[in-house]
Scaffold this active site. Structure first.
Site: not given
Lengths: 99, 130, 130
Positions: B39, B77-79, B82
């Site tokens: 994501f 989820v891409c940090i 995010a």
């Protein structure tokens, strides 16, 4: 190569650009708002028809139905479901989404 | 065949996450493996456990969590994306001194390298976005 | 899993192409695309960037974002060479349709026609479009 497009041709140029880069023998799958490009009377009808002898054109059935467009699909466009979508991705050695 | 899926848009605003979910389900139904769902961009918002859609609508977040739990999927989820958008897990909330976290079950936060790795490891990587 | 490890050790090199078709700053796609490109350099893959349609605007000289209070990422394109990312393809038709030429761009690129761009895309293993 499988080209996937999800934009209405009357809003963005993704369908145009995609067709301009789809080599002979490749496939174009129209999903989401791009399914309008697969319907009769749409502004890109002539371009889609012109591409069809060299490029296989598919449209996602559930997206056509959701937009009331199932009965207006151009002759020669192959309607597939999500399983057919998966098969198309698997059958082609690479794919690109024209976002 | 091994599939990777990239989701670049948030839930409800755009159909991308719905299309990706239905594509993922169809992959699994055909016996393919899903190596990872990544994501990115506003797609990170698909991981918010604070999402509360109307009762008669699909619950996009819970639907991803349930699919992941049923099929042991890796939802990443891409940090960097995010952090920009206020999405964090417990560890990250502690590290940043925030009073809450908001990541739904079965999602994990990790780096963009996980996307590149999916590109390397998967037979096909399919992008859903705007 | 052991297969994957073997592949890693064997140094799988795939052809990755990042396709940029969106203008910068109006949306975050160009910036976050660049972030993936930079990460991909660490994986020693065969990376190329394509600039088509409004994507060519990302490479304009004289970008000054002070007045919109955003960080300019113009310099990053020039830094790509230092990451061994040297294949930047810009589509001639897209430049011409916008009244631009190679001289207007901030970095050295290869200008290619649409037909050649189509060939380049066709030979990729992974195409990521932002």
């Amino acid at each position: 190569m499988l080209h996937i497009v999800n934009k209405s041709p009357s809003e963005r140029n993704s369908v145009d650009t995609c067709l301009g880069h789809a080599k002979d023998g490749s496939a174009v799958l129209l999903i989401e708002d791009a399914v309008y490009a697969a319907t009769a009377g749409n502004m890109s009808e002539a371009k889609v028809k012109a591409a069809m002898p060299n490029v296989k054109v598919y449209a996602l059935g559930p997206d056509l139905a959701a937009r009331g467009m199932s009965a207006r699909v151009l002759d020669g466009v192959n309607v597939v479901d999500y399983g057919g979508f998966v098969d198309l991705v698997a059958e082609h050695s690479n794919c690109q989404s024209w976002l | 065949m091994k599939f990777g899926i990239l989701v670049n848009e948030g839930p409800y605003q755009h159909q991308a996450s719905d299309s990706a979910y239905l594509f993922a389900k169809a992959c699994l139904a055909k016996g393919h493996e899903i190596f990872r769902v990544f994501f990115y961009h506003d797609g990170v918002n698909n991981a918010s456990r604070l999402t509360v859609p109307p009762a008669d609508d699909r619950h996009i977040v819970n639907r991803w969590s349930a699919l992941a739990q049923e099929h042991n999927l890796d939802l990443v989820v891409c940090i960097a994306a995010a952090q920009r958008r206020g999405m964090m897990d417990d560890n990250e909330a502690k590290r940043q001194g925030k009073d809450a976290s908001n990541i739904a079950p079965a999602f994990r936060i990790s780096g963009l390298g996980q996307l590149v790795e999916a590109g390397i490891q998967c037979d096909r990587l399919v992008t859903f976005g705007d | 899993m052991s297969d994957e490890m073997d592949m890693e050790e064997g140094g799988t090199i795939k052809k990755f192409m990042f396709v940029n078709r969106k203008a910068p700053y109006g949306t975050i796609y160009a910036l976050e695309s660049l972030e993936v490109v930079l990460i991909s350099a660490a994986f020693e893959q065969d990376v190329s960037l394509a600039f088509i349609d409004d994507g060519v605007y990302q490479l304009m000289k004289n970008i000054n974002t002070d007045g919109i209070e955003m960080k300019s990422f113009s310099k990053t394109y020039r830094a790509l060479e230092g990451y061994d990312i040297e294949k930047l393809y810009v589509e001639r038709e897209s430049l011409e349709a916008r009244g631009l030429s190679e001289d207007d761009l901030v970095v050295d690129v290869q200008v290619v026609g649409a037909a050649e761009m189509a060939d380049l895309m066709n030979e990729q293993d992974v195409v990521l479009s932002f």
